[in-house]
Design an enzyme around this catalytic site. Sequence first.
Site, short mmCIF file in Angstrom:
data_model
loop_
_atom_site.label_atom_id
_atom_site.label_comp_id
_atom_site.label_asym_id
_atom_site.label_seq_id
_atom_site.Cartn_x
_atom_site.Cartn_y
_atom_site.Cartn_z
N GLY A 1 -41.66 -10.47 2.27
CA GLY A 1 -40.29 -10.35 1.77
C GLY A 1 -39.34 -9.85 2.85
O GLY A 1 -39.53 -10.12 4.04
N ASP B 1 -33.82 -19.17 9.11
CA ASP B 1 -32.47 -19.76 9.16
C ASP B 1 -31.89 -19.87 7.76
O ASP B 1 -30.70 -19.61 7.55
CB ASP B 1 -32.52 -21.15 9.82
CG ASP B 1 -33.00 -21.07 11.26
OD1 ASP B 1 -32.77 -20.02 11.88
OD2 ASP B 1 -33.60 -22.04 11.74
O1 RIB Z 1 -35.68 -21.72 13.45
C1 RIB Z 1 -36.24 -23.01 13.50
C2 RIB Z 1 -35.59 -23.78 14.59
O2 RIB Z 1 -35.93 -23.20 15.82
C3 RIB Z 1 -36.07 -25.21 14.69
O3 RIB Z 1 -35.29 -26.09 13.89
C4 RIB Z 1 -35.96 -25.52 16.16
O4 RIB Z 1 -34.95 -26.41 16.48
C5 RIB Z 1 -35.75 -24.17 16.84
O5 RIB Z 1 -34.47 -24.04 17.26
#
Ligand code: RIB
Length: 301
Positions: free
Chosen positions: A224, A251
Amino acid sequence: MKKIVVLGSLNMDMVLTTDRLPVIGETIHGEYIHYMMGGKGANQAVAASRLGISTSLIGCVGNDTFGEKILKHLSEEKLDVSSVRKEDNIFTGIATVFKTNRDNAIVVIPGANDCCDRRVVDENIDKIKQADVLLTQLEVPMETVKYALKKAKEFGVQTILNPAPYKDLPTELLEYVDFLTPNETEFESMVGSKFENSEELEKEMLQWSKRNQLNLIVTRGSRGSSYIEDGKVLTLPCIKVDVVDTTGAGDTFNGILAYAMAEKMELREAVTMAGIGASLSITALGAQTGMPSIQKLKQYL
Ligand code: RIB
């Protein structure tokens, strides 16, 4: 209308699926290659935009086929890519993702991402000024990241820095950051020690955020994410899902966090939402494929 600006990288991810990674000097057969959209900047911008918030991406691609494909795809994601500069004489960033059933290993060749200089920020300064949140990472030059964060703070815009991939952070840069979101490994690099257990991590989180006076959120994979509330570290668990590909989970977390901050949500609510979104994102192959829409996210909230 609330607005997010993301400053960061755009990559074409070449995802090689294989049983295992080769060792040095060895050649092995893999299974498949998928060309997927990636780059931490683009991924984070897509995660935010899928929730329906107005999102602009500032960055650079090469004047080549991959650059064109990426821009077309991001426009279809309803992202504003008018601030992505096309650079001549350099190729679009590429990430080679070696994906096994258990995990992945990534090699990034920055290409045009390295051309993302402070001029790109200056050219888009009005967008930053009008934003509610500026979100950035470290796949474009540190100097540019620092400059954009400084400008955003001057305009009173909230800032989030995801220090990935990890590089040493200049101390003065932290002055311009409201939320810092390392994963556990990146946080270990930041403080220069390995944590044997959760207690050690939590103790370090409390000390570090007291010293630096900013909001620290540590993402911890299947455990988590941890943040500080009323002087205590709270860890919000993620949800259980069938894992297909963990690329882009961090991300997704950051893109959704930016959305939640722009919408002025409480930190607990924001971290919960970002954690659930990150869990959902790993149920499909590729960094962006599994990122949830606002409708899907709400079902799980
Ligand atoms: O966080 C994942 C990303 O890290 C991938 O999409 C790759 O492009 C790298 O930048």
